[in-house]
Write an enzyme that holds these catalytic residues in place. Structure first.
Site, PDB file in Angstrom:
ATOM      1  CG  ASP A  26      -1.807  -1.204   1.339  1.00 19.87           C
ATOM      2  OD1 ASP A  26      -2.125  -1.785   0.285  1.00 19.87           O
ATOM      3  OD2 ASP A  26      -2.163  -1.594   2.467  1.00 19.87           O
TER       4      ASP A  26
ATOM      5  CD  GLU B  43      -8.198  -2.522  -0.844  1.00 14.97           C
ATOM      6  OE1 GLU B  43      -8.697  -3.620  -1.079  1.00 14.97           O
ATOM      7  OE2 GLU B  43      -7.220  -2.372  -0.074  1.00 14.97           O
TER       8      GLU B  43
ATOM      9  NE  ARG C 235      -1.067  -9.533   0.418  1.00 13.60           N
ATOM     10  CZ  ARG C 235      -2.137  -9.702   1.220  1.00 13.60           C
ATOM     11  NH1 ARG C 235      -2.990  -8.717   1.387  1.00 13.60           N
ATOM     12  NH2 ARG C 235      -2.315 -10.829   1.848  1.00 13.60           N
TER      13      ARG C 235
HETATM   14  O1  F6P Z   1      -2.327  -4.077   3.398  1.00 14.43           O
HETATM   15  C1  F6P Z   1      -2.160  -4.897   2.291  1.00 14.43           C
HETATM   16  C2  F6P Z   1      -3.496  -5.330   1.732  1.00 14.43           C
HETATM   17  O2  F6P Z   1      -3.249  -6.102   0.582  1.00 14.43           O
HETATM   18  C3  F6P Z   1      -4.466  -4.192   1.425  1.00 14.43           C
HETATM   19  O3  F6P Z   1      -4.167  -3.544   0.208  1.00 14.43           O
HETATM   20  C4  F6P Z   1      -5.779  -4.939   1.416  1.00 14.43           C
HETATM   21  O4  F6P Z   1      -6.862  -4.097   1.723  1.00 14.43           O
HETATM   22  C5  F6P Z   1      -5.586  -5.970   2.483  1.00 14.43           C
HETATM   23  O5  F6P Z   1      -4.188  -6.133   2.661  1.00 14.43           O
HETATM   24  C6  F6P Z   1      -6.214  -7.303   2.174  1.00 14.43           C
HETATM   25  O6  F6P Z   1      -6.087  -8.103   3.280  1.00 14.43           O
HETATM   26  P1  F6P Z   1      -6.322  -9.687   3.286  1.00 14.43           P
HETATM   27  O7  F6P Z   1      -5.122 -10.329   2.670  1.00 14.43           O
HETATM   28  O8  F6P Z   1      -6.467  -9.998   4.727  1.00 14.43           O
HETATM   29  O9  F6P Z   1      -7.559  -9.947   2.474  1.00 14.43           O
END
Ligand code: F6P
Length: 342
Positions: free
Chosen positions: A127, A222, A275
């Site tokens: 982020d 988002e 990610r």
């Molecule tokens: O903080 C990183 C992130 O990928 C955010 O961009 C996103 O809102 C969140 O984590 C998603 O979290 P999870 O992997 O718990 O769904």
């Protein structure tokens, strides 16, 4: 010394590169390195594993984290903080390198302030919303993935005369949306920091179509608030964060655009693809430099500090500065993007 390493919060490309760098520099100094499983949960539950040369082999290009991660907050677990301190003592650890974002480093800050806990931080998050550092590692890879997706969506959008809405991550900041939107040539970008009404967004799209373009790419972060009850998501994690993906901002936006403009519209939610996988060269280098710096801070006994990037230099800053406020997208960055809207 016996140095513990943990990775907490959402994973991101480059975590393993930090672990490798911390370990390599620590081994040279004759220290032992111990991996803590799944973030703070590993210290609460006493789950640790030794890291040797074999464990850190081949880590530089590898995505995810070999240590596992979690969003466990010891401050929210019954006796959690005491258990963290007990495990640390029992295992004979001398220092901890905590690799994480706002939440993981927030816990590290608390432990350092309240218990003089010997911890140093490394700033991680796709982020890029952490203060006190220009960039976090993982961000460049996420931007690369989103840009590639936008490039691909361009060709199909153009073939079908469609509006393509692309929802990207970023939590309450629009760093990924703005950077990938600029790089991918987005025709409209919607981020939490710059509230543009749907009416205005649709006008821009119509203006573009009026000047002869039959397709548009709209990038939405988002965390963007469309208004209405759907902006409130049900689920909250141990750090009090709502799961933003559940709000379905991209899908709702696409529906509104189609209804208001009459242009056929589709949505793509990039989600956790952002990610996953191997870090970009830039993230590998940044993660490596952060890891070395963290090992140096441990060596010097300079706890309560975090490795940070200022310009091109790796420096260290107080841990609490990283989490004191959210680093939002400044207006001048958004202006670069806005020059290409409509
Ligand atoms: O903080 C990183 C992130 O990928 C955010 O961009 C996103 O809102 C969140 O984590 C998603 O979290 P999870 O992997 O718990 O769904």
């Amino acid at each position: 010394m016996k140095v513990g390493v943990l990775t907490g919060g959402g994973d991101c490309p480059g975590l393993n590169a930090v672990i490798r760098a911390v370990a390599r520099r620590s081994f040279v100094r004759g220290h032992e390195v111990v991996g803590i499983r799944e973030g703070w949960r590993g210290l609460v539950e006493g789950r640790l594993e030794p890291l040797g040369n074999r464990e850190i082999n081949g880590l530089l290009p590898r995505g995810g984290t070999i240590l596992g991660t979690s969003r466990t907050n010891p401050y929210k677990v019954d006796g959690g903080v005491e258990r963290v301190l007990e495990t640390f003592e029992r295992e004979g650890l001398d220092a901890l390198v905590a690799i994480g974002g706002e939440d993981t480093l927030g816990v590290a800050t608390g432990l350092y302030a309240e218990h003089d806990f010997p911890v140093v931080g490394v700033p991680k998050t796709i982020d890029n919303d952490l203060s006190a550092t220009d960039y976090t590692f993982g961000f460049d890879t996420a931007v690369f993935i989103c840009t590639e997706a936008i490039d691909r969506l361009h060709t199909t959008a153009e073939s079908h005369n469609r509006v393509m809405v692309v929802e990207v991550m970023g939590r309450h900041t629009g760093w990924i949306a703005v950077m990938s939107g600029i790089a991918g040539g987005a025709d409209m970008i919607l981020i939490p920091e710059q509230p543009v009404s749907i009416d205005d967004a649709c006008k821009e799209i119509q203006r573009r179509h009026a000047r002869g373009k039959d397709f548009s790419i709209v990038v939405v972060s988002e965390g963007y608030e469309l208004g209405g009850d759907d902006d409130q998501a049900a689920e909250v994690d141990e750090f009090g964060h709502i799961r933003l993906s559940e709000r379905g901002v991209g899908a709702r936006l696409a529906q509104e655009i189609e209804q208001r403009t009459g242009f056929e519209t589709r949505v793509t939610v990039l989600g956790h693809v952002q990610r996953g996988g191997s870090p970009t060269p830039r993230d590998r280098v940044l993660a490596t430099r952060y890891g070395l710096k963290a090992a140096d801070l441990v060596q010097e006994g300079r706890f309560g500090r975090m490795a940070a990037l200022h310009g091109d230099a790796i420096v260290d800053v107080p841990l609490e500065e990283a989490t004191s406020e959210l680093k939002t997208v400044p207006d001048d960055w958004f202006e670069v993007a806005r020059a290409f809207f409509g």
